[in-house]
Design a protein around this motif. Structure first.
Motif, mmCIF file in Angstrom:
data_model
loop_
_atom_site.group_PDB
_atom_site.id
_atom_site.type_symbol
_atom_site.label_atom_id
_atom_site.label_comp_id
_atom_site.label_asym_id
_atom_site.label_seq_id
_atom_site.Cartn_x
_atom_site.Cartn_y
_atom_site.Cartn_z
ATOM 1 N N SER A 2 41.728 72.614 -88.266
ATOM 2 C CA SER A 2 41.397 73.569 -87.212
ATOM 3 C C SER A 2 39.892 73.544 -87.019
ATOM 4 O O SER A 2 39.143 73.450 -87.979
ATOM 5 C CB SER A 2 41.886 74.967 -87.571
ATOM 6 O OG SER A 2 41.106 75.509 -88.598
ATOM 7 N N GLY A 3 39.512 73.604 -85.776
ATOM 8 C CA GLY A 3 38.097 73.562 -85.447
ATOM 9 C C GLY A 3 37.494 74.949 -85.514
ATOM 10 O O GLY A 3 38.096 75.881 -86.038
ATOM 11 N N PRO A 4 36.313 75.111 -84.949
ATOM 12 C CA PRO A 4 35.648 76.409 -84.941
ATOM 13 C C PRO A 4 36.416 77.408 -84.078
ATOM 14 O O PRO A 4 37.161 77.021 -83.185
ATOM 15 C CB PRO A 4 34.274 76.101 -84.338
ATOM 16 C CG PRO A 4 34.458 74.832 -83.578
ATOM 17 C CD PRO A 4 35.550 74.071 -84.275
ATOM 18 N N ASN A 5 36.260 78.688 -84.373
ATOM 19 C CA ASN A 5 36.901 79.716 -83.568
ATOM 20 C C ASN A 5 36.089 79.892 -82.283
ATOM 21 O O ASN A 5 34.923 80.283 -82.325
ATOM 22 C CB ASN A 5 36.982 81.030 -84.365
ATOM 23 C CG ASN A 5 37.867 82.039 -83.649
ATOM 24 O OD1 ASN A 5 38.029 81.999 -82.435
ATOM 25 N ND2 ASN A 5 38.439 82.935 -84.420
ATOM 26 N N LEU A 6 36.708 79.592 -81.156
ATOM 27 C CA LEU A 6 36.011 79.648 -79.860
ATOM 28 C C LEU A 6 36.144 81.002 -79.176
ATOM 29 O O LEU A 6 35.648 81.182 -78.069
ATOM 30 C CB LEU A 6 36.562 78.559 -78.924
ATOM 31 C CG LEU A 6 36.438 77.116 -79.391
ATOM 32 C CD1 LEU A 6 37.033 76.172 -78.352
ATOM 33 C CD2 LEU A 6 35.002 76.749 -79.685
ATOM 34 N N PRO A 48 43.250 81.150 -85.128
ATOM 35 C CA PRO A 48 43.292 79.961 -85.980
ATOM 36 C C PRO A 48 44.506 79.932 -86.907
ATOM 37 O O PRO A 48 45.001 78.868 -87.257
ATOM 38 C CB PRO A 48 41.988 80.048 -86.790
ATOM 39 C CG PRO A 48 41.087 80.932 -85.987
ATOM 40 C CD PRO A 48 42.000 81.910 -85.304
ATOM 41 N N TRP A 92 42.505 69.612 -81.709
ATOM 42 C CA TRP A 92 41.162 69.349 -82.230
ATOM 43 C C TRP A 92 40.961 67.868 -82.507
ATOM 44 O O TRP A 92 41.854 67.208 -83.025
ATOM 45 C CB TRP A 92 40.939 70.119 -83.530
ATOM 46 C CG TRP A 92 40.908 71.591 -83.340
ATOM 47 C CD1 TRP A 92 41.877 72.489 -83.719
ATOM 48 C CD2 TRP A 92 39.891 72.365 -82.715
ATOM 49 N NE1 TRP A 92 41.505 73.756 -83.348
ATOM 50 C CE2 TRP A 92 40.291 73.711 -82.743
ATOM 51 C CE3 TRP A 92 38.657 72.037 -82.122
ATOM 52 C CZ2 TRP A 92 39.517 74.737 -82.209
ATOM 53 C CZ3 TRP A 92 37.895 73.068 -81.603
ATOM 54 C CH2 TRP A 92 38.319 74.390 -81.643
ATOM 55 N N ASP A 95 35.314 68.722 -84.363
ATOM 56 C CA ASP A 95 35.053 70.109 -83.942
ATOM 57 C C ASP A 95 35.088 70.259 -82.423
ATOM 58 O O ASP A 95 34.546 71.210 -81.871
ATOM 59 C CB ASP A 95 33.720 70.597 -84.515
ATOM 60 C CG ASP A 95 32.547 69.756 -84.034
ATOM 61 O OD1 ASP A 95 32.779 68.703 -83.394
ATOM 62 O OD2 ASP A 95 31.393 70.144 -84.303
ATOM 63 N N TRP A 113 33.390 72.130 -76.545
ATOM 64 C CA TRP A 113 32.784 72.243 -77.868
ATOM 65 C C TRP A 113 31.639 73.237 -77.828
ATOM 66 O O TRP A 113 31.078 73.512 -76.769
ATOM 67 C CB TRP A 113 32.341 70.884 -78.409
ATOM 68 C CG TRP A 113 31.178 70.258 -77.717
ATOM 69 C CD1 TRP A 113 29.866 70.321 -78.101
ATOM 70 C CD2 TRP A 113 31.194 69.444 -76.536
ATOM 71 N NE1 TRP A 113 29.080 69.611 -77.226
ATOM 72 C CE2 TRP A 113 29.868 69.052 -76.257
ATOM 73 C CE3 TRP A 113 32.208 69.009 -75.681
ATOM 74 C CZ2 TRP A 113 29.527 68.273 -75.173
ATOM 75 C CZ3 TRP A 113 31.863 68.231 -74.598
ATOM 76 C CH2 TRP A 113 30.547 67.862 -74.357
ATOM 77 N N GLU A 115 27.915 74.632 -79.308
ATOM 78 C CA GLU A 115 26.643 74.379 -79.993
ATOM 79 C C GLU A 115 25.939 75.722 -80.019
ATOM 80 O O GLU A 115 25.386 76.153 -79.004
ATOM 81 C CB GLU A 115 25.815 73.330 -79.248
ATOM 82 C CG GLU A 115 26.402 71.934 -79.324
ATOM 83 C CD GLU A 115 25.613 70.899 -78.534
ATOM 84 O OE1 GLU A 115 24.553 71.244 -77.958
ATOM 85 O OE2 GLU A 115 26.077 69.752 -78.483
#
Length: 138
Positions: A2-6, A48, A92, A95, A113, A115
């Motif tokens: 799982s990537g970052p929580n957006l 997530p 995903w 990330d 994504w 930043e």
């Protein structure tokens, strides 16, 4: 993976190549001009634990709601965008949140994504790429 929580609310600050992207989707000239003037906001809800996501794109013209589970293909109704339906999978890759839309148009999809507090969106269709940058609301 799982990537970052957006999760959050984001407001668009810039975009590039949007007219060419919309033209590649066969959007008519008048509608392209309207869409290129819009400053959308995105509300992203991301769980997530379950892999459930909802991405709401809101404008003064039209809203678009995408509700899905990561890694599960679903039929996406792009009627509000270009009148098409396609088979869509979002998952995903490291990330980055990557969407693949299989349908009439080749190479269609997008990538999101983060930043810091800046959300990037790259939209693709055929060989055309458009980019939007969003800033997270405080």
């Amino acid at each position: 993976m799982s990537g970052p929580n957006l999760s959050g609310l984001y407001h668009m600050v810039s975009q590039e190549n949007m007219d060419a992207y919309l033209a590649a989707l066969d959007i008519n000239f008048a509608l392209r001009k309207v869409v290129c003037m819009l400053k959308p906001s995105k509300q992203i809800e991301h769980d997530p634990g379950t892999g459930h996501m909802r991405i709401k794109t809101m404008t003064t013209f039209k809203n678009f709601d995408m509700d899905f589970h990561l890694g599960q293909e679903f039929t996406e109704d792009l009627g509000p965008v270009d009148g098409r339906k396609c088979q869509t999978t979002v998952d995903w890759q490291a990330d980055k949140l990557v969407c693949v839309q299989r349908g009439e148009k080749e190479g269609r999809g997008w990538t999101h994504w983060l930043e810091g507090n800046i959300l990037h969106l790259e939209m693709r269709v055929q060989d055309v790429v458009a980019r939007q940058i969003y800033k997270k609301a405080e």
